[in-house]
Enzyme design. Structure first.
Site, PDB file in Angstrom:
ATOM      1  N   TYR A  89     -30.768  22.788 -43.777  1.00  0.00           N
ATOM      2  CA  TYR A  89     -29.153  22.277 -44.399  1.00  0.00           C
ATOM      3  C   TYR A  89     -28.522  23.383 -45.098  1.00  0.00           C
ATOM      4  CZ  TYR A  89     -31.874  19.712 -47.913  1.00  0.00           C
ATOM      5  OH  TYR A  89     -32.437  19.485 -49.336  1.00  0.00           O
ATOM      6  N   LEU A 133     -29.736  27.861 -50.845  1.00  0.00           N
ATOM      7  CA  LEU A 133     -29.482  27.074 -51.753  1.00  0.00           C
ATOM      8  C   LEU A 133     -30.494  25.748 -51.564  1.00  0.00           C
ATOM      9  CD1 LEU A 133     -28.128  26.777 -54.341  1.00  0.00           C
ATOM     10  CD2 LEU A 133     -26.053  25.642 -53.192  1.00  0.00           C
ATOM     11  N   ILE A 134     -31.314  25.635 -52.371  1.00  0.00           N
ATOM     12  CA  ILE A 134     -32.717  24.659 -52.089  1.00  0.00           C
ATOM     13  C   ILE A 134     -32.104  24.174 -53.058  1.00  0.00           C
ATOM     14  CG2 ILE A 134     -34.804  24.143 -52.828  1.00  0.00           C
ATOM     15  CD1 ILE A 134     -34.946  26.615 -50.464  1.00  0.00           C
ATOM     16  N   HIS A 135     -31.770  21.933 -52.670  1.00  0.00           N
ATOM     17  CA  HIS A 135     -31.157  21.594 -53.023  1.00  0.00           C
ATOM     18  C   HIS A 135     -31.486  19.441 -52.583  1.00  0.00           C
ATOM     19  CE1 HIS A 135     -28.058  21.354 -50.504  1.00  0.00           C
ATOM     20  NE2 HIS A 135     -27.764  20.768 -51.123  1.00  0.00           N
ATOM     21  N   ALA A 136     -31.302  19.189 -53.479  1.00  0.00           N
ATOM     22  CA  ALA A 136     -31.741  18.014 -53.438  1.00  0.00           C
ATOM     23  C   ALA A 136     -30.746  16.584 -54.329  1.00  0.00           C
ATOM     24  CB  ALA A 136     -32.646  16.983 -53.054  1.00  0.00           C
TER      25      ALA A 136
END
Length: 147
Positions: A56, A65-68
């Site tokens: 995603y 864009l690695i994110h949580a």
């Protein structure tokens, strides 16, 4: 340009590659974990979300864009950037990803501010070309943080 407060020099790295997308996520977020910006839960959440919903966080075929969410283990606001000399395929994708940006945002305001800064860098084709060809971390950091 990404604000130098949001991206510390120590969080920028150029690596040969990763065995797979899971290792790429772990390698990119490792500086944030080691310095206490995120917890292991953050990394585990990104991997679990990817397994459930796919990659995603791909902004372009070559940029992730690695994110949580902040509540998934963000302790302090910060970013990390990893350039892979040998790109990695993310789950379900056919184009290898080379530039990974990990974002640890503590709230929606810092999240939007960081996204705006990232978008400005990605919109500059000449800068992106130079970023993807950077040979050392000093050059990579300077390209990302300078106008």
């Amino acid at each position: 340009m990404i604000d130098s407060d949001m991206l510390k020099r120590i969080n920028v790295q150029i690596l040969d590659g990763a065995q797979d997308w899971k290792e790429a996520i772990a390698l990119c977020t490792r500086p944030l974990l080691q310095q206490g910006y995120i917890t292991q839960r953050y990394i585990d959440t990104v991997i679990a979300l990817t397994e459930k919903s796919g990659a995603y966080y791909l902004l372009t075929p070559v940029v992730a864009l690695i994110h949580a969410r902040p509540e998934d283990g963000v302790l302090k606001r910060q970013m990390a950037v990893t350039l892979l000399k040998n790109p990695v395929l993310f789950m379900g994708k056919s184009i290898p990803t080379k530039l990974l940006i990990a974002l640890a945002a503590t709230d929606s305001e810092s999240h939007l501010d960081a996204l705006s800064q990232i978008a400005n860098v990605l919109a500059d084709d000449k800068k992106m070309d130079k970023l993807l060809k950077a040979q050392d971390t000093d050059t990579l950091y300077t390209l990302i943080t300078s106008p």
